[in-house]
Design an enzyme around this catalytic site. Structure first.
Site, short mmCIF file in Angstrom:
data_model
loop_
_atom_site.label_atom_id
_atom_site.label_comp_id
_atom_site.label_asym_id
_atom_site.label_seq_id
_atom_site.Cartn_x
_atom_site.Cartn_y
_atom_site.Cartn_z
N ARG A 71 0.88 -1.17 0.00
CA ARG A 71 0.00 0.00 0.00
C ARG A 71 0.91 1.21 0.00
O ARG A 71 1.64 1.46 0.96
CB ARG A 71 -0.93 0.05 1.21
CG ARG A 71 -1.73 1.37 1.19
CD ARG A 71 -2.92 1.39 2.09
NE ARG A 71 -2.56 1.47 3.50
CZ ARG A 71 -3.48 1.66 4.47
NH1 ARG A 71 -4.77 1.76 4.17
NH2 ARG A 71 -3.11 1.71 5.73
N ASP A 172 -11.69 4.60 7.48
CA ASP A 172 -11.97 5.83 6.75
C ASP A 172 -13.35 5.81 6.12
O ASP A 172 -14.01 6.84 6.02
CB ASP A 172 -10.90 6.07 5.67
CG ASP A 172 -9.62 6.66 6.24
OD1 ASP A 172 -9.71 7.61 7.04
OD2 ASP A 172 -8.53 6.18 5.90
#
Length: 252
Positions: A71, A172
């Site tokens: 990531r 998120d």
């Protein structure tokens, strides 16, 4: 196993991965031998820089088990290209808001004339390529859907040519639908609806859809719900959990 992970993602077959936050190649190598399809090095929130990512990918390859993916810190082209040059077989790109950003992400993973990746695979050429067309075909590209804009545009993001899948960051995503904190029960219905919308968009586009999970049981449940792949917790969290559990046992 490496090529099999790429095939699984593109065939829509279930895959399970593990998340690495720590710059600890020896432990990463052991995790890569545990049987997961992929191990993801977290270059966004993880506690490792570029050298840690490079060393982690070397450790994963040495284990000859899981596929090493990263990531990256952002959808910046340089961050994507450095991870790929270090030997990542796939990238997860955070905070993708629209199809234009998704297209730029895909372009950063492809050599000309199909993209804008600069040729300099100092390590990745040992495993991927080095012929540009072979490298292009060997890299999995996943966009994170975790912002209000990304959720609003998930259908067009998912339809981006060259994108292999979308990936949900639950923390998120919870904030994106109005949560006061990740896991806020006040927005449980909105959160579940958001997950369903992302799954539907990915299914309609014929790409994979994944999600981060806190444990194996949750990962199994998400796969049963229709997610293609799921990442399980992280080395940092498990280190603390196991240490606390042993302490509790020792104290009775």
């Amino acid at each position: 196993m490496t090529a099999d992970f790429v095939r699984k993602i593109r065939a829509g077959e279930p895959a399970l991965g593990y998340w690495v936050m720590l710059d600890a190649p020896a432990s990463t190598e052991r995790l890569a031998r545990a049987g997961y399809d992929y191990v993801c090095l977290d270059g966004q929130h993880g506690l490792l820089g570029y050298q840690g990512i490079l060393n982690g990918l070397i450790a994963i390859d040495a284990a000859a088990g899981a596929t090493g993916i990263v990531r990256v810190a952002s959808h910046d082209r340089a961050a994507i290209c450095r991870a790929l040059d270090a030997g990542a077989r796939g990238i997860i790109v955070p905070l993708v808001d629209d199809a234009e950003q998704a297209a730029a992400v895909v372009a950063a993973t492809r050599y000309p004339p199909n993209g804008v990746r600069s040729y300099g695979p100092m390590r990745s050429s040992l495993r991927i390529g080095p012929v540009p067309a072979e490298a292009d075909a060997s890299v999995v590209v996943l966009a994170m859907i975790e912002t209000p804009q990304g959720l609003a545009n998930v259908e067009s993001i998912s339809a981006t040519p060259g994108l292999d899948g979308v990936y949900i960051g639950p923390a998120d995503m919870a904030l994106a639908v109005g949560a006061s904190y990740p896991g806020d029960p006040a927005v449980a219905a909105e959160f579940d609806a958001a997950l369903a919308r992302v799954r539907a968009a990915a299914d309609a586009a014929g790409i994979a859809v994944g999600i981060h999970t806190p444990d194996g049981a949750t990962a199994a449940r998400r796969l049963a719900e229709g997610f293609t792949f799921a990442s399980v917790s992280s080395d940092l969290e498990h280190l603390e959990q196991v240490a606390r559990a042993h302490l509790d046992d020792a104290r009775g």
